[in-house]
Enzyme design. Structure first.
Site, PDB file in Angstrom:
ATOM      1  N   HIS A 380      11.401   2.328  31.965  1.00 30.10           N
ATOM      2  CA  HIS A 380      11.598   1.333  33.021  1.00 30.10           C
ATOM      3  C   HIS A 380      10.951   1.687  34.337  1.00 30.10           C
ATOM      4  CE1 HIS A 380      14.515  -1.467  31.171  1.00 30.10           C
ATOM      5  NE2 HIS A 380      14.800  -0.423  30.413  1.00 30.10           N
ATOM      6  N   LYS A 572      17.584  -8.250  45.961  1.00 29.47           N
ATOM      7  CA  LYS A 572      17.327  -7.198  44.974  1.00 29.47           C
ATOM      8  C   LYS A 572      17.897  -5.918  45.549  1.00 29.47           C
ATOM      9  CE  LYS A 572      12.842  -8.093  45.294  1.00 29.47           C
ATOM     10  NZ  LYS A 572      12.376  -8.025  43.921  1.00 29.47           N
ATOM     11  N   ARG A 573      17.938  -4.824  44.777  1.00 30.34           N
ATOM     12  CA  ARG A 573      18.393  -3.572  45.357  1.00 30.34           C
ATOM     13  C   ARG A 573      17.537  -3.220  46.571  1.00 30.34           C
ATOM     14  NH1 ARG A 573      22.622  -0.535  42.803  1.00 30.34           N
ATOM     15  NH2 ARG A 573      22.065   1.071  44.318  1.00 30.34           N
ATOM     16  N   LYS A 578      10.456  -1.517  47.379  1.00 28.32           N
ATOM     17  CA  LYS A 578      10.554  -2.984  47.344  1.00 28.32           C
ATOM     18  C   LYS A 578      10.207  -3.605  48.715  1.00 28.32           C
ATOM     19  CE  LYS A 578      14.068  -3.011  43.633  1.00 28.32           C
ATOM     20  NZ  LYS A 578      13.633  -3.986  42.619  1.00 28.32           N
ATOM     21  N   THR A 680      12.640  -8.775  37.372  1.00 28.21           N
ATOM     22  CA  THR A 680      13.113  -9.953  36.645  1.00 28.21           C
ATOM     23  C   THR A 680      13.616 -11.004  37.619  1.00 28.21           C
ATOM     24  OG1 THR A 680      15.218  -8.806  36.355  1.00 28.21           O
ATOM     25  CG2 THR A 680      13.704  -8.810  34.475  1.00 28.21           C
ATOM     26  N   LYS A 684      13.465 -15.345  37.646  1.00 22.54           N
ATOM     27  CA  LYS A 684      14.572 -16.281  37.913  1.00 22.54           C
ATOM     28  C   LYS A 684      14.173 -17.259  39.008  1.00 22.54           C
ATOM     29  CE  LYS A 684      17.603 -12.314  37.205  1.00 22.54           C
ATOM     30  NZ  LYS A 684      18.279 -11.255  37.988  1.00 22.54           N
TER      31      LYS A 684
HETATM   32  C1  PLP Z   1      17.906 -10.084  38.352  1.00 23.09           C
HETATM   33  C2  PLP Z   1      18.787  -9.171  39.115  1.00 23.09           C
HETATM   34  C3  PLP Z   1      18.294  -7.960  39.589  1.00 23.09           C
HETATM   35  C4  PLP Z   1      16.849  -7.540  39.429  1.00 23.09           C
HETATM   36  O1  PLP Z   1      16.125  -8.060  40.507  1.00 23.09           O
HETATM   37  P1  PLP Z   1      14.649  -7.528  40.857  1.00 23.09           P
HETATM   38  O2  PLP Z   1      14.215  -8.440  41.950  1.00 23.09           O
HETATM   39  O3  PLP Z   1      13.845  -7.706  39.625  1.00 23.09           O
HETATM   40  O4  PLP Z   1      14.786  -6.126  41.290  1.00 23.09           O
HETATM   41  C5  PLP Z   1      19.137  -7.136  40.299  1.00 23.09           C
HETATM   42  N1  PLP Z   1      20.421  -7.482  40.532  1.00 23.09           N
HETATM   43  C6  PLP Z   1      20.926  -8.649  40.097  1.00 23.09           C
HETATM   44  C7  PLP Z   1      22.326  -8.983  40.407  1.00 23.09           C
HETATM   45  C8  PLP Z   1      20.138  -9.534  39.373  1.00 23.09           C
HETATM   46  O5  PLP Z   1      20.664 -10.677  38.943  1.00 23.09           O
END
Ligand code: PLP
Length: 838
Positions: A380, A572-573, A578, A680, A684
């Protein structure tokens, strides 16, 4: 008390069409569901309708739905056992499931019946859903991927079981105090969990610590024995996983640690009652809490114990199931495929060797052949701080026999495979060794995973290429064909059907009702991308979702935002790679321009953030505070005239993502090129019609390929640029000195303008950029980012153009369904056929 009479929902408000009636069986009626809810209220909860709280109704309704799911679960297990099917076992230390209520109702195909039954009872389905705590047993993308995969596995009728840990405390809850992140424990099961079933009959025992006695057996063979171990028990909790529009119900099995009785006996007998109970508590800490680090490894002993605990329980459970039908171990790889979600469960490879060699008395080579055919590994990340390494002394203390086995795996690997490929090359041997020399020596878990697996995959095309070119380059030469790409995906059931019923309904009206199972059907929307009526309807749905988010922000944060503004979102985190701080510099730049030009013409924007920082990640926490404090000042500055609002929503998690993503206009995916393995969140957002502003990193590359260059805002350095810039000696000061705006905003951030009377509040952040070499190239990408944002501004003013771009994003991201991803794993790694359940 939920006795308020809500009006029944009209057909036009209903989130989704009846796509999921189960073939074969007559669908359950509204009256039956209602009766079942009332029966659970009385018989499960001992409540009557007059005293029932919303929580009671939530549990009773969940139980009524669970009843339908359980009868299908029993049918599914019957078919799988009878047909002695091949199964995949997904091993993951994290599952970020979110709430199960709505998802289970949709997937079980009883949405209409449940919402009607609740309507008749004067209850609102959304209010009940809100009673459930998120099942937040993961940090971020990796755990959420596991959750999407479980949904797709069941939906595709693939026999699969997920294994993990039943943490008592999930990822911490986040609050803000004076802009600072504060962590609170997430006691998610405080009010019970209607979805899980405890199965004490499948308890397993796990041995740890102790020492190895190197004995010789009666035939004179070396026979090491692991002795003086301490043991704990694992009790499984099962969560049924319901496929969408199919009868398959798989399950997720999570292990909770329990002190073992034997462990306590002696101390009890010696009269140390309190000590014994104390030791018992120690045994039960193993599954107590999820480690809150995303993309970093801490190397803590308890973490290793957690890993081995759940792997050991899971493997015993897998073997028990295998031995019910089989007696010949050589059949094991034909019935069992095990997927390692990152290296966190990699000790499973040594554990399977230990069971086969030590317990079953199998010759090493035979055991190794079985092990290699059984395991596959998903990588990952390339971030060095995330690559798992265990110190040999620590590992030896916890798992002495496994250390021996890993050394033996390594010895044979180097002497046989590496030697055959690179004869006499000791450099290659130390490069590829599973053991890294040093003080102390370290076990490279990624290398162990590669050597012990038959397939290794990255999670986006670019990421896989980088794995093959760098991290695993020599392994790729040694094992041609072992490395594969499996671009991540997301489940369209949760991330469109359930979280955005308004858009789901609009889409269904145009392309029919098959898209939740066949996401490529969304292609049919392309024909309407320039249709003015459809554009209006599409924008109207987006506006509705923005109004809902605006109301949520107002209610929870007291910030008033205009739903017609551009919703610019980064959720995101929180991590330096990022680059939330790059986004912050853009906000500061706009603010700076407004203050220097009161008539500065810009599309009004609402900057939405949500992000948790690992509790020990000091710089990430400083970035959170900077965004909060800058936002506070801007939000309250009348000179801004509402052109900018900043809302940093606390406690990011799946439930919050489900509210934010449907309301987004712009999706910020701005990682330093080469650092985000896939992402991911990006998928979305695009599915819900947000346009991406992003670097050519991770799956952004493939999203760009699908939606087309005209429908995405790509900017900044690419992977090769990053390399050559670093090679030529990157100096952030050059950018600072030559870009007046960049200089102005960084200087501003260093002043006490945003924290009056408190100077140096954001010095760590500014220092990381200017003094500490700007490791994530914020300065280098700043100008390109600002320019791309100006293009976004121009595009947003042209409503038809924006609508067309957004529609084309929804239409063209069918590839990113996790059904496609899982189909590829099933065909190319697991060789796993579907098993329909009638
Ligand atoms: C999809 C998702 C992530 C991943 O987000 P990235 O932008 O790809 O880092 C992290 N936390 C939650 C709650 C998510 O739904």
């Amino acid at each position: 008390m939920p006795t308020k009479k809500t009006t029944r929902k009209t057909a036009s408000q209903k989130p989704a069409p009846k796509t999921a009636t189960t073939p074969g069986k007559a669908p359950i009626s509204t009256a039956e569901i209602k009766e079942s809810i009332l029966s659970h209220l009385e018989k499960t909860l001992a409540r009557d309708t007059n005293t029932a709280t919303k929580r009671d109704w939530w549990i009773a309704t969940s139980k009524a739905v669970q009843d339908r799911i359980l009868s299908r679960y029993i049918d599914t297990m019957g078919v799988h056992n009878e047909e002695n099917v091949r199964r995949v076992y997904y091993l993951s230390l994290e599952y970020l499931m979110g709430r199960l209520f709505r998802n289970n109702i949709f997937n079980a195909g009883v949405f209409d019946q449940v919402s009607e039954a609740l309507g008749e009872l004067g209850l609102d389905i959304d209010e009940l859903a809100a009673e459930e705590n998120d099942m937040g047993l993961g940090n971020g993308g990796l755990g959420r991927l596991a959750a999407c995969f479980l949904d797709s596995l069941a939906t595709l009728d693939l026999p699969a079981i997920g294994y993990g840990i039943h943490y008592e405390f999930g990822l911490f809850k986040q609050e803000f105090e004076n802009g600072y992140q504060v962590e609170r424990p997430d006691n998610w099961e405080k009010f019970g969990n209607p979805w899980e079933i405890m199965r004490p009959e499948y308890m397993q025992t796990v041995n740890l610590y102790g020492r190895v006695e190197n004995r010789v057996d009666e035939k004179g063979d070396f026979k090491p024995v692991w002795v003086d171990t301490r043991s704990i028990n694992g009790v499984p909790f099962d969560i049924p996983i319901c496929g969408y529009g199919t009868k398959t119900v798989n399950f997720l099995r999570l292990w909770e640690s329990k002190a073992s009785e034997e462990f306590d006996f002696q101390v009890f007998n010696e009269g140390g009652y309190v000590e014994a109970v104390h030791d018992k508590a120690v045994g039960e800490t193993v599954s107590k809490v999820l480690y809150p680090n995303d993309a970093t490894e801490s190397g803590k002993e308890l973490r290793l114990v957690q890993q081995y605990f759940f792997v050991c329980c899971s493997l015993q459970d897998i073997m028990r199931r295998f031995l019910k039908k089989e007696s010949d171990w050589s059949e094991f790889p034909s019935k069992v495929a095990i997927q390692l979600n990152d290296t966190h469960p990699a000790v499973a490879t040594a554990e399977l060797m230990r069971i086969l060699v030590d317990e079953q008395g199998m010759p090493w080579d035979e055991a190794w052949g079985i092990t290699r055919k059984t395991f596959a590994y998903t990588n990952h990340t390339l971030l060095p701080e995330a690559l798992e390494k265990w110190s040999v002394p620590l590992f030896e203390r916890v798992l002495p026999r496994h250390l021996q086995i890993i050394y033996e795996i390594n010895r044979r690997f180097l002497e046989e495979e590496v030697e055959a490929m690179w004869p006499g090359d000791s450099g290659k041997k130390s490069e590829l060794s599973i053991i890294e020399e040093g003080e102390p020596k370290m076990i490279r878990m990624a290398y162990l995973s590669v050597v012990a697996s038959h397939a290794v995959n990255g999670v986006a095309a670019l990421h896989t290429q980088l794995l093959r070119d760098y991290l695993f380059n020599s392994f790729d030469n040694l094992y041609p064909g072992k490395f594969q790409n499996k671009t991540n995906g997301i489940t369209p059931r949760r991330w469109l059907l359930a979280c955005n019923p308004e858009l789901a309904k609009l889409v269904t009206g145009k392309v029919g009702e098959d898209w939740p199972k066949h996401l490529d059907e969304l292609k049919g929307l392309e024909a309407f991308a320039e249709d003015p009526d459809f554009q209006k309807e599409y924008l109207a749905v987006k506006h509705t979702k923005k109004e809902q988010l605006a109301a949520f922000i107002e209610k929870n944060m007291g910030i008033t935002v205009n739903p017609s503004a551009l919703f610019d979102t980064q959720v995101k985190r929180l991590h330096e790679y990022k680059r939330q701080h790059l986004n912050l510099l853009h906000i500061l730049t706009l603010y700076h321009r407004i203050l220097h030009n009161p008539d500065y013409d810009m599309v009004p924007r609402v900057f939405v953030f949500a992000a948790k920082a690992a509790p020990g990640y000091y710089l990430a926490k400083n970035i959170i505070r900077a965004i909060n404090k800058v936002g506070e000042k801007i939000n309250n500055d009348p000179r801004v005239k509402d052109r900018i609002k900043v809302a940093f929503l606390p406690n990011y998690g799946v439930t919050l993502a489900e509210k934010i993503i449907p309301a987004a206009d712009l999706s910020e995916q701005i990682s330093t090129a080469g650092k985000e393995a896939s992402g991911t969140g990006n998928m979305k957002f695009a599915l819900n019609g947000a346009l991406t502003i992003g670097t050519l990193d991770g799956a952004n590359v493939e999203i760009g390929e699908e939606v087309g260059d005209d429908n995405i805002f790509i900017f900044g350095l690419e992977v090769e640029d990053v390399e050559s810039l670093r090679a030529s000696g990157y100096n952030p000061w050059d950018y600072y000195n030559s870009n007046a705006e960049l200089k102005a905003v960084l200087d501003w951030l260093q002043s006490d303008a945003f924290t009056p009377g408190e100077s140096g509040a954001f010095q760590p952040l500014v220092d990381s950029i200017l003094k500490n070499g700007d490791p994530f190239l914020v300065c280098a990408d700043y100008a390109a980012y600002i320019e791309a944002q100006e293009k976004v501004d121009a595009a947003f003013r042209d409503r038809e153009r924006w609508a067309k771009m957004a529609i084309l994003n929804t239409a063209r991201v069918g590839k990113f369904s996790s059904d496609r991803t899982i189909r590829e794993y099933a065909d190319e790694i697991w060789d796993l056929p579907s098993v329909p359940v009638k």
